[in-house]
Design a protein around this motif. Structure first.
Motif, short mmCIF file in Angstrom:
data_model
loop_
_atom_site.label_atom_id
_atom_site.label_comp_id
_atom_site.label_asym_id
_atom_site.label_seq_id
_atom_site.Cartn_x
_atom_site.Cartn_y
_atom_site.Cartn_z
N ILE A 2 7.15 59.47 -46.62
CA ILE A 2 6.36 59.83 -48.01
C ILE A 2 7.04 60.90 -48.62
O ILE A 2 7.59 62.20 -47.92
CB ILE A 2 4.97 60.64 -47.50
CG1 ILE A 2 4.21 59.17 -46.63
CG2 ILE A 2 4.31 61.09 -48.71
CD1 ILE A 2 2.72 59.81 -46.15
N ALA A 5 7.17 61.53 -56.10
CA ALA A 5 7.61 60.58 -56.78
C ALA A 5 8.53 61.12 -58.12
O ALA A 5 8.57 62.32 -58.27
CB ALA A 5 6.54 59.86 -57.49
N ASP A 9 10.20 55.90 -60.39
CA ASP A 9 9.26 55.34 -59.49
C ASP A 9 8.13 54.64 -60.43
O ASP A 9 7.14 53.96 -59.72
CB ASP A 9 8.78 56.26 -58.39
CG ASP A 9 9.93 56.72 -57.48
OD1 ASP A 9 10.73 56.13 -57.25
OD2 ASP A 9 9.80 57.93 -56.98
N ILE A 13 5.28 51.81 -59.14
CA ILE A 13 3.97 52.05 -58.83
C ILE A 13 2.91 51.49 -59.70
O ILE A 13 1.79 51.08 -59.26
CB ILE A 13 3.80 53.50 -59.07
CG1 ILE A 13 4.53 54.41 -58.01
CG2 ILE A 13 2.39 53.98 -59.37
CD1 ILE A 13 4.79 55.95 -58.32
N TYR A 52 2.83 61.07 -55.22
CA TYR A 52 3.70 61.01 -53.79
C TYR A 52 3.70 59.24 -53.59
O TYR A 52 2.90 58.63 -53.82
CB TYR A 52 3.09 61.58 -52.29
CG TYR A 52 3.13 63.12 -52.66
CD1 TYR A 52 4.01 63.90 -52.13
CD2 TYR A 52 2.17 63.92 -53.32
CE1 TYR A 52 4.15 65.10 -52.09
CE2 TYR A 52 1.92 65.18 -53.49
CZ TYR A 52 3.25 65.88 -53.05
OH TYR A 52 3.35 67.33 -52.93
N VAL A 53 4.74 59.11 -52.78
CA VAL A 53 5.03 57.42 -52.62
C VAL A 53 5.42 57.38 -51.16
O VAL A 53 5.85 58.10 -50.57
CB VAL A 53 6.16 56.92 -53.49
CG1 VAL A 53 5.79 56.81 -54.96
CG2 VAL A 53 7.51 57.55 -53.35
N GLU A 55 7.47 54.95 -48.98
CA GLU A 55 8.69 54.06 -49.10
C GLU A 55 9.07 53.62 -47.93
O GLU A 55 8.88 54.30 -46.81
CB GLU A 55 9.79 55.23 -49.60
CG GLU A 55 10.84 54.30 -50.31
CD GLU A 55 11.94 55.30 -50.80
OE1 GLU A 55 12.20 55.33 -52.00
OE2 GLU A 55 12.35 56.07 -50.08
N ILE A 60 9.05 51.09 -52.64
CA ILE A 60 7.70 51.81 -52.63
C ILE A 60 6.43 50.88 -52.41
O ILE A 60 6.44 49.73 -53.10
CB ILE A 60 7.35 52.48 -54.17
CG1 ILE A 60 8.64 53.53 -54.21
CG2 ILE A 60 6.11 52.94 -54.29
CD1 ILE A 60 8.80 54.12 -55.53
N LYS A 61 5.81 51.29 -51.63
CA LYS A 61 4.47 50.40 -51.12
C LYS A 61 3.26 50.78 -51.38
O LYS A 61 2.14 50.02 -51.45
CB LYS A 61 4.78 49.90 -49.59
CG LYS A 61 6.16 49.34 -49.21
CD LYS A 61 6.23 48.15 -49.82
CE LYS A 61 7.57 47.25 -49.67
NZ LYS A 61 7.60 46.10 -50.33
N CYS A 63 1.01 54.81 -53.20
CA CYS A 63 1.06 56.06 -53.93
C CYS A 63 -0.19 56.75 -53.71
O CYS A 63 -1.27 56.22 -53.29
CB CYS A 63 1.49 55.83 -55.16
SG CYS A 63 0.25 55.24 -56.22
#
Length: 166
Positions: A2, A5, A9, A13, A52-53, A55, A60-61, A63
């Motif tokens: 995590i 971002a 990104d 997202i 925040y993402v 990863e 990126i999966k 957020c």
């Protein structure tokens, strides 16, 4: 992993949130649509350093937004703590193909730990009244339902507000 971002990104997202919207709509949950979430919202989140993402293998999966800013829609709610020193969760999204693998739990744990580490008094959020899965998700984490708010561009139905006192 995590991480905070970055501008680059936003496109991945948006792909995730659009996939989530499509999946929810196909289940009769009209929580997200063509108006929300959008590029502008994510750009503001990035400028405030609140997005925040998650990863996985450099992709990126999921957020989450962790914000100290209280939206005006929240003002009528009778919160459990004073309206100072709180954080707000927005736009938590996990790609539908990856849901059920614990990634939302990871993001919420990250947000809760962030709040504890930074001495916030509570975490607040809202979830759509027609999204029973999300309600159960937050209630199992100890969040208390407090009141309803409305986002007319998203739905005629209310959104339930929740708070977790730390």
């Amino acid at each position: 992993m995590i991480r905070i971002a970055e501008e680059k990104d936003i496109q991945p997202i948006l792909e995730i949130t659009k996939a989530c919207a499509k999946s929810m709509i196909s289940s009769g949950i009209y929580q997200w649509n063509e108006h929300y979430p959008n590029t502008s919202a994510f750009q503001k989140d990035i400028k405030r350093e609140e997005l925040y993402v998650l990863e996985i293998n450099h992709a990126i999966k999921a957020c989450i937004v962790i914000s100290a800013f209280m939206d005006s829609e929240y003002e009528p709610i009778k919160w459990l703590t004073p309206n100072i020193n709180n954080i707000y969760i927005h736009r938590l999204a996990v790609h539908p193909q990856l849901q059920g693998k614990g990634y939302a739990q990871q993001l919420m744990h990250f947000a809760e730990q962030f709040a504890i580490d930074n001495n916030y008094s509570s975490i607040r959020l809202d979830t759509f009244s027609q999204n029973k899965r999300n309600q159960k998700f937050y209630e199992l984490r100890g969040y208390k339902r407090l009141g309803d708010i409305y986002f007319p561009k998203q739905s005629e139905f209310p959104f339930y507000c929740y708070e977790l006192v730390l």
